[in-house]
Write an enzyme that holds these catalytic residues in place. Structure first.
Site, short mmCIF file in Angstrom:
data_model
loop_
_atom_site.label_atom_id
_atom_site.label_comp_id
_atom_site.label_asym_id
_atom_site.label_seq_id
_atom_site.Cartn_x
_atom_site.Cartn_y
_atom_site.Cartn_z
N ASP A 190 63.92 105.75 40.26
CA ASP A 190 64.49 104.87 41.28
C ASP A 190 64.41 105.55 42.64
O ASP A 190 64.48 106.79 42.73
CB ASP A 190 65.94 104.54 40.95
CG ASP A 190 66.07 103.60 39.77
OD1 ASP A 190 65.07 102.93 39.43
OD2 ASP A 190 67.17 103.53 39.18
N TYR A 234 68.08 114.49 32.51
CA TYR A 234 68.76 114.14 33.75
C TYR A 234 70.09 114.88 33.86
O TYR A 234 70.75 115.15 32.85
CB TYR A 234 69.05 112.63 33.82
CG TYR A 234 67.83 111.74 33.84
CD1 TYR A 234 67.25 111.36 35.05
CD2 TYR A 234 67.28 111.27 32.65
CE1 TYR A 234 66.13 110.52 35.06
CE2 TYR A 234 66.17 110.43 32.67
CZ TYR A 234 65.60 110.07 33.87
OH TYR A 234 64.51 109.25 33.89
#
Length: 293
Positions: A39, A67
Site C-alpha cells: 500500500d 511485517y
C-alpha cells in the site's frame, strides 16, 4: 541486459507501480516487475525483478511476507488504518490485560478467513473495491482463506486516554490483509480497532536492513556498480528445491520429461547452486515449465 532481483526499500507515498516506473527509467530496462504489492502508506521491502528474473514474479508473490507494525484499540476507521475517517469508538478499560491480548492473537495463527477491506484493490464485478468505497457504494466482499504462520505482540500494552496500543510482528502468506487482521483482532477482544503503523521487514528472502532506496540504486547504477542486483535464485519464493544431475539437466533444457522422487506440484530445479528450471508435475513425471539456461 540486466537480470536479477533488487531489494528495494519502498518509501511512504509511493505505489509499487511508482517504484517499477522509476526503476525502468533509471536502469533503462523495460522488463521490470515487483514481487508483491505494498500500500502507498506502507514502507519496507519491495522485491523487484529485472530482466530474466521477471519470469519468477509469480513465485515471489506467492511467498510469505514479514511485517512489523502497531495496532490501536479504541476506534475504527474507514480504511482500517490510520489514514481513514473515524467510524466507531469503543473506550478501552484499563482492566484489559496483555494476557487477554496474547490469547486473542494466538487464535489467529493458522489458516483463517478474511474479508478484504473496502479500500483495497480486490475486484468485484469488474471494479476494484476502493472504487465502490470512493463512490459511497457498498458491495458484497468475497471471503478468502489466508495463512498466518506467526503473530506476536512485541511491546507492552500502552494506554493513552480512551485507547490502547501495542506493537506486533506477523509472518503471513499471500493475500493477507494485515489491516483486516488488526480489525478482526480488536473485534475478538470486543473493541473497535485499526492498524496504526506497518512496515514490511521481509519478502523473497530479503530483509529490510539490507534494502536500498531508489536514490541509492540510481547512484550505484550511474557509478557502474551492479552490486544492487541479487541472483535470480532469490525469486523462487517458497518452491521446494531439487538438485538435478547432468543427464537430467540436458533433458530439462531440451524440454523433455524427467522422473524425480518428489511429490510437490512445482519444483525449483538446480545444478551446482544455479537455477535451471521450474518443473511441474505431470503424473509420475516432471515437465519443465520455465527454463533459465
Amino acid at each position: 541486459m540486466l537480470s536479477g532481483i533488487i531489494n528495494v526499500k519502498k518509501e511512504a507515498g509511493m505505489t509499487s507501480h511508482d517504484v517499477v516506473f522509476q526503476l525502468r527509467k533509471i536502469l533503462r530496462e523495460k522488463k521490470i516487475g515487483h514481487g508483491g504489492t505494498l500500500d502507498p502508506d506502507v514502507t519496507g521491502v519491495l522485491p523487484i525483478a529485472v530482466g530474466r528474473a521477471t519470469r519468477l514474479v509469480e513465485y515471489m508473490q506467492e511467498e510469505g511476507k514479514i511485517y512489523e507494525g502497531e495496532i490501536t484499540l479504541g476506534y475504527a476507521t474507514t480504511t482500517e488504518d490510520a489514514t481513514g475517517d473515524l467510524v466507531e469508538r469503543t473506550p478501552i478499560p484499563r482492566t484489559v490485560t496483555e494476557k487477554e491480548v496474547d490469547e486473542a492473537i494466538e487464535g489467529f495463527i493458522g489458516t483463517i478467513t478474511q474479508r478484504p477491506p473496502m479500500y483495497s484493490a480486490v475486484k468485484v464485478k469488474g471494479r476494484k473495491l476502493y472504487e465502490y468505497a470512493r463512490a459511497g457504494e457498498t458491495v458484497e466482499r468475497p471471503q478468502r482463506q489466508v495463512v498466518i504462520y506467526q503473530f506476536e505482540r512485541t511491546s507492552p500494552l500502552l494506554f493513552e486516554g480512551e485507547c490502547a496500543r501495542f506493537s506486533f510482528r506477523v509472518r503471513c502468506g499471500k493475500g493477507t490483509y494485515v489491516r483486516t487482521l488488526s480489525v478482526d483482532l480488536g473485534a475478538r477482544l470486543g473493541f473497535a480497532s485499526h492498524m496504526s503503523k506497518l512496515v514490511r521487514t521481509g519478502a523473497a528472502g530479503m530483509l529490510l536492513k539490507d534494502a536500498l532506496t531508489i536514490e541509492e540504486i540510481a547512484a550505484l547504477f550511474e557509478a557502474g556498480d551492479r552490486s544492487f542486483l541479487q541472483p535470480i535464485e532469490y525469486g523462487i519464493g517458497d518452491l521446494k528445491k531439487v538438485t538435478l544431475n547432468k543427464e537430467q539437466v540436458v533433458e530439462v533444457v531440451h524440454g523433455r520429461f524427467v522422473i524425480l522422487e518428489e511429490t510437490s506440484d512445482l519444483l525449483a530445479a538446480f545444478e551446482e547452486g544455479h537455477l535451471i528450471a521450474i518443473l511441474e508435475k505431470r503424473e509420475k513425471y516432471y515437465k519443465p515449465r520455465k527454463v533459465f539456461i
